[in-house]
Design a protein around this motif. Structure first.
Motif, PDB file in Angstrom:
ATOM      1  N   MET A   1       0.852  -1.197   0.000  1.00  0.00           N
ATOM      2  CA  MET A   1       0.000   0.000   0.000  1.00  0.00           C
ATOM      3  C   MET A   1       0.881   1.238   0.000  1.00  0.00           C
ATOM      4  O   MET A   1       1.774   1.385   0.829  1.00  0.00           O
ATOM      5  CB  MET A   1      -0.903   0.011   1.234  1.00  0.00           C
ATOM      6  N   MET A   2       0.656   2.134  -0.933  1.00  0.00           N
ATOM      7  CA  MET A   2       1.480   3.329  -1.019  1.00  0.00           C
ATOM      8  C   MET A   2       1.107   4.298   0.096  1.00  0.00           C
ATOM      9  O   MET A   2      -0.040   4.594   0.342  1.00  0.00           O
ATOM     10  CB  MET A   2       1.306   4.027  -2.370  1.00  0.00           C
ATOM     11  N   LYS A   3       2.136   4.801   0.815  1.00  0.00           N
ATOM     12  CA  LYS A   3       1.899   5.809   1.834  1.00  0.00           C
ATOM     13  C   LYS A   3       2.101   7.178   1.227  1.00  0.00           C
ATOM     14  O   LYS A   3       3.035   7.398   0.470  1.00  0.00           O
ATOM     15  CB  LYS A   3       2.853   5.624   3.015  1.00  0.00           C
ATOM     16  N   THR A   4       1.234   8.117   1.567  1.00  0.00           N
ATOM     17  CA  THR A   4       1.366   9.476   1.082  1.00  0.00           C
ATOM     18  C   THR A   4       1.529  10.417   2.262  1.00  0.00           C
ATOM     19  O   THR A   4       1.429  10.007   3.414  1.00  0.00           O
ATOM     20  CB  THR A   4       0.145   9.887   0.241  1.00  0.00           C
ATOM     21  N   ILE A   5       1.790  11.674   1.982  1.00  0.00           N
ATOM     22  CA  ILE A   5       2.090  12.639   3.024  1.00  0.00           C
ATOM     23  C   ILE A   5       1.046  13.734   2.997  1.00  0.00           C
ATOM     24  O   ILE A   5       0.760  14.307   1.949  1.00  0.00           O
ATOM     25  CB  ILE A   5       3.493  13.257   2.824  1.00  0.00           C
ATOM     26  N   LEU A   6       0.486  14.045   4.156  1.00  0.00           N
ATOM     27  CA  LEU A   6      -0.444  15.161   4.257  1.00  0.00           C
ATOM     28  C   LEU A   6       0.344  16.464   4.250  1.00  0.00           C
ATOM     29  O   LEU A   6       1.277  16.643   5.034  1.00  0.00           O
ATOM     30  CB  LEU A   6      -1.245  15.059   5.560  1.00  0.00           C
ATOM     31  N   GLN A   7       0.021  17.359   3.327  1.00  0.00           N
ATOM     32  CA  GLN A   7       0.723  18.627   3.229  1.00  0.00           C
ATOM     33  C   GLN A   7      -0.246  19.775   3.443  1.00  0.00           C
ATOM     34  O   GLN A   7      -1.383  19.760   2.978  1.00  0.00           O
ATOM     35  CB  GLN A   7       1.392  18.772   1.865  1.00  0.00           C
ATOM     36  N   ILE A   8       0.207  20.777   4.168  1.00  0.00           N
ATOM     37  CA  ILE A   8      -0.628  21.913   4.518  1.00  0.00           C
ATOM     38  C   ILE A   8       0.112  23.201   4.178  1.00  0.00           C
ATOM     39  O   ILE A   8       1.300  23.336   4.463  1.00  0.00           O
ATOM     40  CB  ILE A   8      -0.981  21.904   6.025  1.00  0.00           C
ATOM     41  N   LEU A   9      -0.583  24.136   3.556  1.00  0.00           N
ATOM     42  CA  LEU A   9      -0.070  25.485   3.364  1.00  0.00           C
ATOM     43  C   LEU A   9      -0.772  26.379   4.360  1.00  0.00           C
ATOM     44  O   LEU A   9      -2.010  26.404   4.418  1.00  0.00           O
ATOM     45  CB  LEU A   9      -0.343  26.007   1.954  1.00  0.00           C
ATOM     46  N   THR A  10      -0.026  27.106   5.166  1.00  0.00           N
ATOM     47  CA  THR A  10      -0.654  27.991   6.126  1.00  0.00           C
ATOM     48  C   THR A  10      -1.208  29.209   5.427  1.00  0.00           C
ATOM     49  O   THR A  10      -0.697  29.649   4.405  1.00  0.00           O
ATOM     50  CB  THR A  10       0.338  28.459   7.192  1.00  0.00           C
ATOM     51  N   THR A  11      -2.246  29.761   5.990  1.00  0.00           N
ATOM     52  CA  THR A  11      -2.753  31.019   5.482  1.00  0.00           C
ATOM     53  C   THR A  11      -1.829  32.150   5.888  1.00  0.00           C
ATOM     54  O   THR A  11      -1.050  32.020   6.828  1.00  0.00           O
ATOM     55  CB  THR A  11      -4.171  31.288   6.030  1.00  0.00           C
ATOM     56  N   VAL A  12      -1.902  33.265   5.197  1.00  0.00           N
ATOM     57  CA  VAL A  12      -1.097  34.418   5.571  1.00  0.00           C
ATOM     58  C   VAL A  12      -1.519  34.886   6.958  1.00  0.00           C
ATOM     59  O   VAL A  12      -2.681  34.968   7.281  1.00  0.00           O
ATOM     60  CB  VAL A  12      -1.264  35.567   4.551  1.00  0.00           C
ATOM     61  N   GLY A  13      -0.528  35.151   7.800  1.00  0.00           N
ATOM     62  CA  GLY A  13      -0.800  35.688   9.126  1.00  0.00           C
ATOM     63  C   GLY A  13      -0.347  37.133   9.169  1.00  0.00           C
ATOM     64  O   GLY A  13       0.835  37.398   9.075  1.00  0.00           O
ATOM     65  N   VAL A  14      -1.253  38.064   9.294  1.00  0.00           N
ATOM     66  CA  VAL A  14      -0.880  39.473   9.262  1.00  0.00           C
ATOM     67  C   VAL A  14      -1.339  40.121  10.552  1.00  0.00           C
ATOM     68  O   VAL A  14      -2.513  40.055  10.905  1.00  0.00           O
ATOM     69  CB  VAL A  14      -1.533  40.193   8.069  1.00  0.00           C
ATOM     70  N   ALA A  15      -0.451  40.747  11.256  1.00  0.00           N
ATOM     71  CA  ALA A  15      -0.768  41.281  12.575  1.00  0.00           C
ATOM     72  C   ALA A  15      -1.286  42.700  12.485  1.00  0.00           C
ATOM     73  O   ALA A  15      -0.834  43.484  11.670  1.00  0.00           O
ATOM     74  CB  ALA A  15       0.475  41.256  13.464  1.00  0.00           C
ATOM     75  N   VAL A  16      -2.206  43.031  13.365  1.00  0.00           N
ATOM     76  CA  VAL A  16      -2.681  44.401  13.424  1.00  0.00           C
ATOM     77  C   VAL A  16      -1.628  45.273  14.086  1.00  0.00           C
ATOM     78  O   VAL A  16      -0.740  44.800  14.781  1.00  0.00           O
ATOM     79  CB  VAL A  16      -3.994  44.507  14.231  1.00  0.00           C
ATOM     80  N   ALA A  17      -1.747  46.578  13.891  1.00  0.00           N
ATOM     81  CA  ALA A  17      -0.816  47.514  14.511  1.00  0.00           C
ATOM     82  C   ALA A  17      -1.213  47.723  15.960  1.00  0.00           C
ATOM     83  O   ALA A  17      -1.787  48.740  16.346  1.00  0.00           O
ATOM     84  CB  ALA A  17      -0.829  48.838  13.757  1.00  0.00           C
ATOM     85  N   LEU A  18      -0.914  46.752  16.795  1.00  0.00           N
ATOM     86  CA  LEU A  18      -1.334  46.769  18.189  1.00  0.00           C
ATOM     87  C   LEU A  18      -0.121  47.035  19.059  1.00  0.00           C
ATOM     88  O   LEU A  18       0.822  46.251  19.076  1.00  0.00           O
ATOM     89  CB  LEU A  18      -1.963  45.409  18.544  1.00  0.00           C
ATOM     90  N   TYR A 301       3.667  21.755  -3.176  1.00  0.00           N
ATOM     91  CA  TYR A 301       2.457  21.756  -4.001  1.00  0.00           C
ATOM     92  C   TYR A 301       1.607  22.974  -3.646  1.00  0.00           C
ATOM     93  O   TYR A 301       1.588  23.431  -2.499  1.00  0.00           O
ATOM     94  CB  TYR A 301       1.613  20.498  -3.746  1.00  0.00           C
ATOM     95  N   CYS A 302       0.877  23.481  -4.636  1.00  0.00           N
ATOM     96  CA  CYS A 302      -0.134  24.508  -4.408  1.00  0.00           C
ATOM     97  C   CYS A 302      -1.010  24.581  -5.654  1.00  0.00           C
ATOM     98  O   CYS A 302      -0.619  24.106  -6.725  1.00  0.00           O
ATOM     99  CB  CYS A 302       0.496  25.873  -4.105  1.00  0.00           C
ATOM    100  N   SER A 303      -2.172  25.192  -5.508  1.00  0.00           N
ATOM    101  CA  SER A 303      -3.064  25.319  -6.662  1.00  0.00           C
ATOM    102  C   SER A 303      -3.084  26.740  -7.218  1.00  0.00           C
ATOM    103  O   SER A 303      -3.871  27.045  -8.104  1.00  0.00           O
ATOM    104  CB  SER A 303      -4.491  24.900  -6.275  1.00  0.00           C
ATOM    105  N   ASN A 304      -2.228  27.602  -6.691  1.00  0.00           N
ATOM    106  CA  ASN A 304      -2.205  28.991  -7.149  1.00  0.00           C
ATOM    107  C   ASN A 304      -1.610  29.106  -8.549  1.00  0.00           C
ATOM    108  O   ASN A 304      -0.875  28.217  -9.009  1.00  0.00           O
ATOM    109  CB  ASN A 304      -1.399  29.856  -6.179  1.00  0.00           C
ATOM    110  N   VAL A 305      -1.892  30.202  -9.212  1.00  0.00           N
ATOM    111  CA  VAL A 305      -1.344  30.464 -10.545  1.00  0.00           C
ATOM    112  C   VAL A 305      -0.525  31.747 -10.450  1.00  0.00           C
ATOM    113  O   VAL A 305      -0.976  32.840 -10.803  1.00  0.00           O
ATOM    114  CB  VAL A 305      -2.468  30.603 -11.594  1.00  0.00           C
ATOM    115  N   ASP A 306       0.697  31.622  -9.939  1.00  0.00           N
ATOM    116  CA  ASP A 306       1.519  32.815  -9.720  1.00  0.00           C
ATOM    117  C   ASP A 306       2.992  32.600 -10.097  1.00  0.00           C
ATOM    118  O   ASP A 306       3.854  33.386  -9.754  1.00  0.00           O
ATOM    119  CB  ASP A 306       1.433  33.261  -8.271  1.00  0.00           C
ATOM    120  N   LEU A 307       3.268  31.486 -10.780  1.00  0.00           N
ATOM    121  CA  LEU A 307       4.617  31.163 -11.258  1.00  0.00           C
ATOM    122  C   LEU A 307       5.601  30.833 -10.140  1.00  0.00           C
ATOM    123  O   LEU A 307       6.805  30.741 -10.385  1.00  0.00           O
ATOM    124  CB  LEU A 307       5.185  32.312 -12.124  1.00  0.00           C
ATOM    125  N   ASP A 308       5.120  30.637  -8.905  1.00  0.00           N
ATOM    126  CA  ASP A 308       6.007  30.209  -7.837  1.00  0.00           C
ATOM    127  C   ASP A 308       6.452  28.766  -8.042  1.00  0.00           C
ATOM    128  O   ASP A 308       5.872  28.033  -8.851  1.00  0.00           O
ATOM    129  CB  ASP A 308       5.317  30.355  -6.478  1.00  0.00           C
TER     130      ASP A 308
END
Length: 351
Positions: A1-18, A301-308
């Motif tokens: 059985m082939m094992k695969t890897i779960l991959q996650i891209l985090t969302t952008v984290g942007v802090a407020v001017a606090l 991996y990603c599904s974006n279309v930005d030439l990265d």
């Protein structure tokens, strides 16, 4: 059985001017930007802070951190610190960096601590907790995020502060790209970013890996501002990768930037990863620490279309790391860079 890897891209984290503390109101020799990281084990805590002036340049001082068990409510122990001047790409920022290591901490215990500078000007008193030792470490909870700026209007920072103060998390893990950028305005933006982050990172270890926005000045801001487990011997190390066990998880931090701007370090990092993952994936070690979680800045991996790099079948990061991670049974990979959140189905070799 082939094992695969779960991959996650985090969302952008942007802090407020606090602004929590009026740093401009403090003396220039006052400690600021206090933050924690794990040392070689979860029973060792590295404390770092900055100041704008000091008596001398590169020195070692005694008793610059006082700390004690939270149950006693007294700072009965002390630790020495080393300090150095940081000027590369930091013309206008706080140039004096302090670092202290608190060793022999008790698993599952809370500690109060306070730092000071050359002129015995002290910080407020902070608190951290040492993780429980395995197998009592379940459930293990961490906060993982990437690409966090100083401003830009997101409520990320208040949420981080809330999570750090909740007592539920054993680490804040930032997968690259800080402040946009740490070196901007001669280092002042990096200072402001770390001043705001102190309200979270002084309470929970702030664990990191570099991103592409840390490249300027040969990663000088990343190398001087942060200390990770395998990079404690010098603030100027070039090897920006590390690993450690926290409870039931073996965390592996890798540097994706070596594949783009530091090719002379590719072989060293691959050698480290092979040796480290081979040990972590051995049957006897898996019984003790069953999970392997890896994280780095640029995704495979990603599904974006930005030439990265992640948008092409010829991804450099994927070509150098995916087979190794697959062969050594890495369970989860967390990545940033794309400023979007994606959770992939388990995948290997584009399938």
């Amino acid at each position: 059985m082939m094992k695969t890897i779960l991959q996650i891209l985090t969302t952008v984290g942007v802090a407020v001017a606090l602004q929590i503390t009026c740093v401009a109101c403090l003396p220039e020799s006052a400690p600021e930007q206090v933050h924690l990281a794990y040392g070689e084990t979860p029973n060792e805590m590295v404390v770092m802070w900055s100041a704008r002036t000091r008596a001398t340049a590169n020195t070692t001082r005694s008793e610059c951190v006082r700390y004690g068990l939270a149950d006693s409510a007294m700072l009965q122990q002390s630790a020495s610190c080393e300090a150095w001047q940081f000027t590369e790409g930091n013309r206008d920022g706080a140039q004096f960096i302090y670092r202290s290591t608190l060793s022999g901490l008790e698993s599952g215990q809370g500690y109060f601590y306070q730092v000071s500078t050359d002129f015995n000007i002290t910080s407020e008193i902070f608190k951290f907790s040492v993780p429980k030792s395995h197998p009592q470490a379940y459930p293990l909870q961490v906060v993982m995020f990437g690409d966090m700026g100083k401003t830009d209007g997101s409520p990320t920072l208040p949420h981080l502060i809330s999570e750090a103060r909740s007592g539920d998390n054993v680490a804040l893990i930032h997968v690259g790209d800080f402040a946009y950028d740490l070196h901007t305005d001669g280092g002042l933006r990096g200072d402001k970013f770390m001043q705001r982050l102190q309200e979270a990172a002084a309470f929970v270890p702030y664990m990191t890996c570099p991103g592409n926005h840390e490249i300027p000045h040969n990663f000088s801001h990343y190398r001087n501002r942060f200390t990770m487990p395998t990079a404690q011997k010098t603030p100027r190390t070039d090897e920006l990768w590390w690993s450690m066990d926290i409870g039931p998880v073996h965390f592996v931090s890798y540097d994706t930037e070596v594949f783009f701007v530091r090719p002379h370090l590719v072989a060293a990092q691959l050698s480290f990863l092979r040796d480290d993952l081979s040990r972590a994936n051995s049957p006897e070690q898996r019984k003790k620490v069953p999970w392997i979680v890896a994280f780095g800045h640029r995704p495979m991996y990603c599904s974006n279309v930005d030439l990265d790099d992640c948008t092409t079948s010829k991804s450099v990061v994927r070509a150098r790391l995916e087979s190794l991670f697959y062969e050594q049974g890495v369970d989860i990979i967390v990545q940033g860079h794309e400023h979007s959140y994606e959770r992939l189905y388990p995948v290997f070799n584009e399938t």
